[in-house]
Scaffold this motif. Structure first.
Motif, PDB file in Angstrom:
ATOM      1  N   THR A  74       9.230 -10.431   3.254  1.00  0.00           N
ATOM      2  CA  THR A  74       8.450 -10.220   4.541  1.00  0.00           C
ATOM      3  C   THR A  74       7.731  -9.486   4.202  1.00  0.00           C
ATOM      4  N   CYS A  75       7.334  -8.800   3.137  1.00  0.00           N
ATOM      5  CA  CYS A  75       6.255  -8.147   2.716  1.00  0.00           C
ATOM      6  C   CYS A  75       5.695  -8.578   1.336  1.00  0.00           C
ATOM      7  N   LEU A  76       5.572  -9.750   0.880  1.00  0.00           N
ATOM      8  CA  LEU A  76       4.965 -10.186  -0.136  1.00  0.00           C
ATOM      9  C   LEU A  76       3.647  -9.677  -0.562  1.00  0.00           C
ATOM     10  N   PRO A  77       2.549  -9.773   0.123  1.00  0.00           N
ATOM     11  CA  PRO A  77       1.515  -9.329  -0.404  1.00  0.00           C
ATOM     12  C   PRO A  77       1.551  -8.011  -0.781  1.00  0.00           C
TER      13      PRO A  77
ATOM     14  N   PHE B 111       1.694  -2.683  -4.963  1.00  0.00           N
ATOM     15  CA  PHE B 111       2.956  -2.032  -5.553  1.00  0.00           C
ATOM     16  C   PHE B 111       2.824  -1.907  -6.978  1.00  0.00           C
ATOM     17  N   THR B 112       2.294  -3.119  -7.517  1.00  0.00           N
ATOM     18  CA  THR B 112       2.338  -3.086  -9.087  1.00  0.00           C
ATOM     19  C   THR B 112       1.073  -2.125  -9.528  1.00  0.00           C
ATOM     20  N   GLY B 113       0.044  -2.020  -8.740  1.00  0.00           N
ATOM     21  CA  GLY B 113      -0.989  -0.996  -9.162  1.00  0.00           C
ATOM     22  C   GLY B 113      -0.621   0.203  -8.879  1.00  0.00           C
ATOM     23  N   LEU B 114       0.328   0.529  -8.091  1.00  0.00           N
ATOM     24  CA  LEU B 114       0.792   1.916  -7.882  1.00  0.00           C
ATOM     25  C   LEU B 114       1.601   2.212  -8.893  1.00  0.00           C
TER      26      LEU B 114
ATOM     27  N   SER C  95      12.754  -0.668  -4.512  1.00  0.00           N
ATOM     28  CA  SER C  95      13.557  -0.404  -3.179  1.00  0.00           C
ATOM     29  C   SER C  95      12.864   0.155  -2.111  1.00  0.00           C
ATOM     30  N   ARG C  96      11.473   0.758  -2.679  1.00  0.00           N
ATOM     31  CA  ARG C  96      10.795   1.366  -1.517  1.00  0.00           C
ATOM     32  C   ARG C  96       9.680   1.068  -1.324  1.00  0.00           C
ATOM     33  N   LEU C  97       9.346  -0.673  -1.704  1.00  0.00           N
ATOM     34  CA  LEU C  97       8.419  -1.315  -1.043  1.00  0.00           C
ATOM     35  C   LEU C  97       8.180  -1.368   0.150  1.00  0.00           C
ATOM     36  N   GLY C  98       7.040  -1.228   0.804  1.00  0.00           N
ATOM     37  CA  GLY C  98       6.923  -1.378   2.344  1.00  0.00           C
ATOM     38  C   GLY C  98       7.159  -0.153   3.341  1.00  0.00           C
ATOM     39  N   THR C  99       7.826   1.023   2.374  1.00  0.00           N
ATOM     40  CA  THR C  99       8.246   2.209   3.215  1.00  0.00           C
ATOM     41  C   THR C  99       7.304   2.988   3.383  1.00  0.00           C
TER      42      THR C  99
ATOM     43  N   THR D  25     -16.852   2.862   6.367  1.00  0.00           N
ATOM     44  CA  THR D  25     -16.388   4.144   5.699  1.00  0.00           C
ATOM     45  C   THR D  25     -14.885   3.955   5.557  1.00  0.00           C
ATOM     46  N   VAL D  26     -14.485   4.015   4.222  1.00  0.00           N
ATOM     47  CA  VAL D  26     -12.978   4.075   3.879  1.00  0.00           C
ATOM     48  C   VAL D  26     -12.195   5.142   4.593  1.00  0.00           C
ATOM     49  N   GLN D  27     -11.318   4.886   5.375  1.00  0.00           N
ATOM     50  CA  GLN D  27     -10.341   5.890   5.898  1.00  0.00           C
ATOM     51  C   GLN D  27      -9.068   5.959   5.698  1.00  0.00           C
ATOM     52  N   GLY D  28      -8.453   5.020   4.992  1.00  0.00           N
ATOM     53  CA  GLY D  28      -7.275   5.020   4.294  1.00  0.00           C
ATOM     54  C   GLY D  28      -6.487   3.788   4.692  1.00  0.00           C
ATOM     55  N   ILE D  29      -5.121   3.746   4.427  1.00  0.00           N
ATOM     56  CA  ILE D  29      -4.165   2.631   4.528  1.00  0.00           C
ATOM     57  C   ILE D  29      -3.150   2.796   5.625  1.00  0.00           C
ATOM     58  N   ASP D  30      -2.954   1.758   6.637  1.00  0.00           N
ATOM     59  CA  ASP D  30      -2.022   1.894   7.705  1.00  0.00           C
ATOM     60  C   ASP D  30      -0.726   1.672   7.310  1.00  0.00           C
ATOM     61  N   GLN D  31       0.009   1.907   8.321  1.00  0.00           N
ATOM     62  CA  GLN D  31       1.602   1.429   7.811  1.00  0.00           C
ATOM     63  C   GLN D  31       1.950   0.134   7.377  1.00  0.00           C
ATOM     64  N   GLU D  32       0.987  -0.799   7.714  1.00  0.00           N
ATOM     65  CA  GLU D  32       1.354  -2.188   7.345  1.00  0.00           C
ATOM     66  C   GLU D  32       0.702  -2.439   5.897  1.00  0.00           C
ATOM     67  N   GLY D  33      -0.223  -1.617   5.428  1.00  0.00           N
ATOM     68  CA  GLY D  33      -0.711  -1.732   4.034  1.00  0.00           C
ATOM     69  C   GLY D  33      -2.177  -2.530   4.234  1.00  0.00           C
ATOM     70  N   ALA D  34      -2.702  -2.347   5.387  1.00  0.00           N
ATOM     71  CA  ALA D  34      -4.323  -2.738   5.806  1.00  0.00           C
ATOM     72  C   ALA D  34      -5.186  -1.892   5.424  1.00  0.00           C
ATOM     73  N   LEU D  35      -6.442  -1.787   4.850  1.00  0.00           N
ATOM     74  CA  LEU D  35      -7.286  -0.949   4.750  1.00  0.00           C
ATOM     75  C   LEU D  35      -8.330  -0.479   6.159  1.00  0.00           C
TER      76      LEU D  35
END
Ligand code: BTN
Length: 259
Positions: free
Chosen positions: A83-86, A91-94, A192-196, A227-237
């Motif tokens: 459900t959160c494949l992208p 995640f790998t970057g992190l 196990s924390r992917l998407g959390t 202007t970059v503000q951050g990442i939201d809960q779904e991983g959108a910029l």
């Protein structure tokens, strides 16, 4: 780099199978073919040299012998991971950033969605590809390339974004096998924390260009500036446009540049 040394460094890390190549076209190509058959979850493919390494947007990715870390992992995503494949890209970057931090004490930043920067220059890239059977996802292949030694950095004319290597930034020699082992340890510990919320916060904390004006080319060809503000809960910029509106940019094919 050889299989015995790699295995010695990976002792205690539950990698089920490893394929090592002195030279290969692309570890992602091998991983995709292996994923079609019996590659288990977290099967690892690693090469000293790639002769046809691939980057995002079908760009060439250089992996000269004895210079870089180039590997792919075959992932058999669980139902919840599907459900959160992208998110496997950032995640790998992190986890690569965490490994670089641990080994070098430097603080890498993540250029959305997943390039890793040191001193504002790219030192690693990630290419995630999926193997489908009809509508059914068979596997995801995560490929990562890290510029470790000086001579892994591509010539300036070859790249759109300035590049660097870990050795260039630290000034001391690094062992690729140790870096690989550290990355994989973080991968297992964070999976196990992917998407959390914890994952999003760790990603957001390392986000490059926060508060800076960037241009983003969208798949449609349209270029957005904001202007970059951050990442939201779904991983959108989150990008604040000149109008003041906040626009959510999803991972898709984002191509971000500082303006
Ligand atoms: C990018 O920044 O465009 C992504 C680069 C990904 C490169 C890695 S190296 C290992 C794996 N095999 C490939 O052919 N590509 C990925």
């Amino acid at each position: 780099m050889d299989l015995t040394t790699i295995k010695a460094h990976l002792a205690g890390i539950p990698i089920p199978e490893i394929r090592f190549f002195n030279s290969i076209t692309s570890t992602n190509d091998f991983a995709l073919a292996w994923a079609e058959t019996n590659a288990p979850d977290m099967a690892l493919i690693i090469a000293d040299e790639q002769t046809a390494g691939r980057g995002r947007f079908s760009r060439r990715w250089l992996t000269p012998p004895g210079a870089a870390l180039a590997f792919s992992l075959v992932i058999r995503p669980s139902t919840s991971e599907q459900t959160c494949l992208p998110l496997f890209s950032p995640f790998t970057g992190l986890v690569i950033s965490l490994a670089i931090e641990e080994i070098t004490q430097l603080k890498p930043q993540l250029k959305y969605p997943n390039d890793i920067l040191l001193a504002g220059k790219k030192c690693a890239g990630i290419l995630v590809e999926a193997a489908w059977q009809g509508n059914q996802l068979k596997a995801a292949v995560i490929g990562a390339g890290v510029n470790v030694m000086h001579h892994s950095t591509p010539p300036p004319g070859e790249v759109l974004f300035p590049a660097t290597s870990l050795e260039e930034e630290t000034g001391f020699p690094l062992q690729r096998e140790e870096l690989l082992a550290t990355i994989l340890r973080h991968f297992f510990s964070w999976r196990s924390r992917l998407g959390t919320d914890e994952f999003m916060a760790a990603w957001d904390q390392r986000l490059a260009f926060r508060g800076k004006t960037v241009s983003i080319s969208l798949p449609s060809g349209m270029i957005l500036s904001g202007t970059v503000q951050g990442i939201d809960q779904e991983g959108a910029l989150l990008l604040q446009l000149n109008s003041g509106d906040i626009r959510r940019i999803t991972i898709g094919d984002v191509h971000l540049r500082p303006s």
